[in-house]
Design a protein around this motif. Structure first.
Motif, mmCIF file in Angstrom:
data_model
loop_
_atom_site.group_PDB
_atom_site.id
_atom_site.type_symbol
_atom_site.label_atom_id
_atom_site.label_comp_id
_atom_site.label_asym_id
_atom_site.label_seq_id
_atom_site.Cartn_x
_atom_site.Cartn_y
_atom_site.Cartn_z
ATOM 1 N N SER A 201 0.811 -1.219 0.000
ATOM 2 C CA SER A 201 0.000 0.000 0.000
ATOM 3 C C SER A 201 0.843 1.267 0.000
ATOM 4 O O SER A 201 0.298 2.361 -0.107
ATOM 5 C CB SER A 201 -0.910 0.027 1.224
ATOM 6 N N PHE A 202 2.153 1.151 0.124
ATOM 7 C CA PHE A 202 3.040 2.304 0.184
ATOM 8 C C PHE A 202 3.789 2.437 -1.149
ATOM 9 O O PHE A 202 4.349 1.464 -1.646
ATOM 10 C CB PHE A 202 4.062 2.149 1.328
ATOM 11 N N PRO A 203 3.801 3.635 -1.743
ATOM 12 C CA PRO A 203 4.504 3.808 -3.014
ATOM 13 C C PRO A 203 6.019 3.716 -2.836
ATOM 14 O O PRO A 203 6.551 4.004 -1.759
ATOM 15 C CB PRO A 203 4.090 5.200 -3.478
ATOM 16 N N ARG A 204 6.692 3.314 -3.887
ATOM 17 C CA ARG A 204 8.157 3.213 -3.864
ATOM 18 C C ARG A 204 8.767 4.609 -3.895
ATOM 19 O O ARG A 204 8.235 5.523 -4.514
ATOM 20 C CB ARG A 204 8.661 2.423 -5.064
ATOM 21 N N ALA A 205 9.898 4.771 -3.230
ATOM 22 C CA ALA A 205 10.578 6.069 -3.167
ATOM 23 C C ALA A 205 11.998 5.954 -3.708
ATOM 24 O O ALA A 205 12.942 6.482 -3.139
ATOM 25 C CB ALA A 205 10.581 6.591 -1.743
ATOM 26 N N GLY A 206 12.172 5.214 -4.782
ATOM 27 C CA GLY A 206 13.488 5.077 -5.396
ATOM 28 C C GLY A 206 14.419 4.230 -4.546
ATOM 29 O O GLY A 206 14.068 3.136 -4.115
ATOM 30 N N LYS A 207 15.622 4.720 -4.287
ATOM 31 C CA LYS A 207 16.624 3.970 -3.533
ATOM 32 C C LYS A 207 16.316 3.904 -2.044
ATOM 33 O O LYS A 207 16.829 3.054 -1.338
ATOM 34 C CB LYS A 207 17.995 4.609 -3.718
ATOM 35 N N ARG A 208 15.441 4.799 -1.562
ATOM 36 C CA ARG A 208 15.146 4.835 -0.126
ATOM 37 C C ARG A 208 14.214 3.720 0.308
ATOM 38 O O ARG A 208 14.043 3.492 1.487
ATOM 39 C CB ARG A 208 14.500 6.168 0.239
ATOM 40 N N GLY A 209 13.575 3.043 -0.605
ATOM 41 C CA GLY A 209 12.629 1.989 -0.230
ATOM 42 C C GLY A 209 11.212 2.429 -0.467
ATOM 43 O O GLY A 209 10.825 2.673 -1.598
ATOM 44 N N HIS A 210 10.427 2.576 0.580
ATOM 45 C CA HIS A 210 9.021 2.960 0.464
ATOM 46 C C HIS A 210 8.787 4.285 1.183
ATOM 47 O O HIS A 210 9.523 4.663 2.098
ATOM 48 C CB HIS A 210 8.119 1.886 1.081
ATOM 49 N N ALA B 261 -0.504 5.153 -0.022
ATOM 50 C CA ALA B 261 -0.845 5.727 -1.323
ATOM 51 C C ALA B 261 -2.051 6.656 -1.227
ATOM 52 O O ALA B 261 -2.094 7.704 -1.880
ATOM 53 C CB ALA B 261 -1.113 4.616 -2.325
ATOM 54 N N MET B 262 -3.050 6.301 -0.400
ATOM 55 C CA MET B 262 -4.235 7.158 -0.271
ATOM 56 C C MET B 262 -3.884 8.499 0.367
ATOM 57 O O MET B 262 -4.341 9.543 -0.087
ATOM 58 C CB MET B 262 -5.313 6.448 0.544
ATOM 59 N N CYS B 263 -3.056 8.498 1.409
ATOM 60 C CA CYS B 263 -2.658 9.755 2.058
ATOM 61 C C CYS B 263 -1.788 10.591 1.120
ATOM 62 O O CYS B 263 -1.908 11.813 1.076
ATOM 63 C CB CYS B 263 -1.910 9.472 3.354
#
Length: 76
Positions: free
Chosen positions: A17-26, A31-33
């Motif tokens: 449910s959490f979008p990817r943030a590149g190299k940092r992980g999630h 995603a809703m927030c």
């Protein structure tokens, strides 16, 4: 299945449910927030007014005077 707590809504959700943030992980928010904050941050496009409609509204206001937006009170 790995779970994480959203910092926005404080719900415990699966990591999907959490979008990817590149190299940092999630991201730290779900995603809703994330969509809600983007929607609030993005201004709505300006609506171009029709000059004919503006003229009609101005004529109405000149003839009838300012219209009160307060609810009508009916004396019983």
């Amino acid at each position: 299945m790995e779970r994480r707590t959203c910092t926005g809504c404080h719900r415990c959700l699966p990591l999907d449910s959490f979008p990817r943030a590149g190299k940092r992980g999630h991201e730290s928010t779900c995603a809703m927030c994330t969509n809600d904050t983007r929607r609030l941050r993005t201004p709505l496009p300006a609506i171009k007014s029709d000059p004919v409609q503006v003229r009609i509204n101005n004529t109405f206001n000149l003839w009838h005077g300012p219209v009160s937006r307060a609810p009508l009170r009916i004396a019983a």
